[in-house]
Design a protein around this motif. Sequence first.
Motif, mmCIF file in Angstrom:
data_model
loop_
_atom_site.group_PDB
_atom_site.id
_atom_site.type_symbol
_atom_site.label_atom_id
_atom_site.label_comp_id
_atom_site.label_asym_id
_atom_site.label_seq_id
_atom_site.Cartn_x
_atom_site.Cartn_y
_atom_site.Cartn_z
ATOM 1 N N HIS A 1 -33.187 -36.944 -19.711
ATOM 2 C CA HIS A 1 -32.208 -36.725 -18.665
ATOM 3 C C HIS A 1 -31.557 -35.360 -18.858
ATOM 4 N N VAL A 2 -31.183 -34.768 -17.739
ATOM 5 C CA VAL A 2 -30.593 -33.442 -17.743
ATOM 6 C C VAL A 2 -29.388 -33.441 -16.813
ATOM 7 N N ALA A 3 -28.306 -32.792 -17.248
ATOM 8 C CA ALA A 3 -27.158 -32.576 -16.369
ATOM 9 C C ALA A 3 -27.447 -31.323 -15.555
ATOM 10 N N ASP A 4 -27.394 -31.455 -14.238
ATOM 11 C CA ASP A 4 -27.692 -30.345 -13.350
ATOM 12 C C ASP A 4 -26.499 -30.107 -12.435
ATOM 13 N N ARG A 5 -26.023 -28.892 -12.387
ATOM 14 C CA ARG A 5 -24.810 -28.585 -11.621
ATOM 15 C C ARG A 5 -24.953 -28.850 -10.129
ATOM 16 N N SER A 7 -27.752 -30.938 -8.653
ATOM 17 C CA SER A 7 -28.336 -32.250 -8.350
ATOM 18 C C SER A 7 -27.620 -33.427 -8.993
ATOM 19 N N GLY A 8 -26.816 -33.209 -10.021
ATOM 20 C CA GLY A 8 -26.140 -34.296 -10.731
ATOM 21 C C GLY A 8 -26.842 -34.584 -12.041
ATOM 22 N N VAL A 9 -27.331 -35.806 -12.215
ATOM 23 C CA VAL A 9 -28.082 -36.182 -13.415
ATOM 24 C C VAL A 9 -29.536 -36.392 -13.001
ATOM 25 N N VAL A 10 -30.435 -35.660 -13.637
ATOM 26 C CA VAL A 10 -31.845 -35.676 -13.285
ATOM 27 C C VAL A 10 -32.638 -36.337 -14.401
ATOM 28 N N SER A 11 -33.548 -37.241 -14.032
ATOM 29 C CA SER A 11 -34.473 -37.861 -14.983
ATOM 30 C C SER A 11 -35.768 -37.058 -14.988
ATOM 31 N N ILE A 12 -36.318 -36.865 -16.178
ATOM 32 C CA ILE A 12 -37.594 -36.162 -16.304
ATOM 33 C C ILE A 12 -38.573 -37.085 -17.011
ATOM 34 N N ASP A 13 -39.696 -37.367 -16.364
ATOM 35 C CA ASP A 13 -40.729 -38.226 -16.946
ATOM 36 C C ASP A 13 -41.358 -37.496 -18.123
ATOM 37 N N PRO A 14 -41.302 -38.077 -19.334
ATOM 38 C CA PRO A 14 -41.821 -37.376 -20.516
ATOM 39 C C PRO A 14 -43.338 -37.194 -20.490
ATOM 40 N N ASN A 15 -44.059 -37.992 -19.693
ATOM 41 C CA ASN A 15 -45.511 -37.870 -19.634
ATOM 42 C C ASN A 15 -45.985 -36.866 -18.605
ATOM 43 N N THR A 16 -45.319 -36.807 -17.467
ATOM 44 C CA THR A 16 -45.795 -35.961 -16.375
ATOM 45 C C THR A 16 -44.894 -34.764 -16.090
#
Length: 176
Positions: A1-5, A7-16
């Motif tokens: 997960h990443v805090a983005d100014r 978009s808010g909180v973004v999930s990133i798929d670790p595989n793709t």
Amino acid sequence: HVADRVSGVVSIDPNTGAQSVLLSPSALGGRTARGICLAGDSTLAITTVGSNSGAVLSVNPRTREVGVVSQGGLLENPACVTLGPDGVLYVGDLSANSAPGTSGSIVRVDASGGQNLFANGGPFRGPFDIAISGDGWIWSAQWGGLSRRGGVHPPVLPHAHQHRRGAGGEHRPRGG
């Protein structure tokens, strides 16, 4: 997960590497997400700014439930957060609690939302990232350098008490 100014909180798929918005700024109460860390049991701690105050939020990524851990008080412009081995959150604030000629501080936030000043003063210059090393030192990346503060778990490092009061610490200029 990443805090983005934006978009808010973004999930990133670790595989793709695929990205999706977990929580929009509106789901964060109209606040801007700044910093993020895993805060135990798959809960995320997120620093946010908005409504003329800073806050630390707790987010369950599975249910998308958002709760306030702490807001206002010593938190003015929180940029980063990490979980200490003592179960306390350490929050780097870009501007609050500044000493003359410096900017920012590190604020301790306990599980009940209580806040206390952990460190400020020289050489703080707007801490924007924070981490705790295996030996218990708190490291903060800042504009123009890197700073180290006293330990957060037993055994307490020799000057930790002094640093908790906001004095001293090490400063390493960029490239040094």
